[in-house]
Design a protein around this motif. Structure first.
Motif, short mmCIF file in Angstrom:
data_model
loop_
_atom_site.label_atom_id
_atom_site.label_comp_id
_atom_site.label_asym_id
_atom_site.label_seq_id
_atom_site.Cartn_x
_atom_site.Cartn_y
_atom_site.Cartn_z
N LEU A 129 -134.34 -157.77 -28.28
CA LEU A 129 -135.76 -157.42 -28.37
C LEU A 129 -136.08 -156.87 -29.75
CD1 LEU A 129 -136.21 -155.51 -24.98
CD2 LEU A 129 -136.90 -157.86 -25.49
N PRO A 130 -137.28 -157.15 -30.25
CA PRO A 130 -137.67 -156.58 -31.55
C PRO A 130 -138.11 -155.13 -31.41
CG PRO A 130 -139.47 -157.89 -30.68
CD PRO A 130 -138.31 -158.04 -29.70
N ASN A 156 -135.47 -161.40 -36.92
CA ASN A 156 -134.81 -162.33 -36.01
C ASN A 156 -133.81 -163.13 -36.83
OD1 ASN A 156 -134.05 -164.21 -34.12
ND2 ASN A 156 -136.09 -164.98 -33.74
N ILE A 157 -132.53 -163.08 -36.47
CA ILE A 157 -131.50 -163.79 -37.22
C ILE A 157 -131.06 -165.08 -36.53
CG2 ILE A 157 -130.65 -161.69 -38.35
CD1 ILE A 157 -128.26 -161.84 -36.30
N THR A 163 -132.39 -163.12 -31.60
CA THR A 163 -131.44 -162.04 -31.79
C THR A 163 -131.93 -161.24 -32.98
OG1 THR A 163 -129.62 -163.39 -30.97
CG2 THR A 163 -129.03 -161.45 -32.28
N TYR A 164 -132.20 -159.97 -32.76
CA TYR A 164 -132.81 -159.14 -33.80
C TYR A 164 -131.81 -158.15 -34.39
CZ TYR A 164 -137.09 -161.02 -31.85
OH TYR A 164 -138.06 -161.86 -31.42
N VAL A 165 -131.83 -158.05 -35.72
CA VAL A 165 -131.09 -157.01 -36.42
C VAL A 165 -132.13 -156.02 -36.93
CG1 VAL A 165 -129.67 -156.45 -38.43
CG2 VAL A 165 -129.12 -158.44 -37.04
#
Length: 111
Positions: free
Chosen positions: A44-45, A75-76, A84-86
């Motif tokens: 989740l962001p 989002n990567i 998939t968020y970093v």
């Protein structure tokens, strides 16, 4: 060339520390940590500027809770994959001198 503005070196954790967003009741993968903040990975962001409480747990089940302000979130994942968020977080406390000893002890224990 990107300028690294961090004040402290980052430590890659390789699964030695487990994270949980207390605010969202969401497990997070802690990728890196330093005295000033950490990078996490989630599905989740997190909105930039938001402050969340994170519980970090070591392999011996000892825990610490820290507040982190979202500095960036991206989002990567490839366009056709599940997001998939970093997220990069800066540790924040009412008294900043309290954060460094707690995080410093944590970093020393995962090295």
């Amino acid at each position: 060339m990107t300028v690294d503005r961090r004040h402290a070196p980052r430590i890659e954790l390789l699964g030695r520390l487990h994270g949980h967003s207390v605010s969202l009741d969401l497990p997070v993968t802690v990728l890196e940590i330093s005295l000033g903040g950490m990078a996490i990975q989630t599905g989740l962001p997190f909105p930039v500027g938001a402050v969340h409480v994170f519980r970090l747990t070591l392999g011996d089940d000892s825990t610490v809770e820290l507040n982190g302000r979202v500095m960036h979130c991206r989002n990567i994942a490839p366009p056709d994959a599940t997001p998939t968020y970093v997220t990069g977080l800066q540790f924040v406390e009412d008294d900043p001198s309290e954060t460094s000893p707690i995080v410093g002890d944590l970093i020393n224990r995962v090295r």
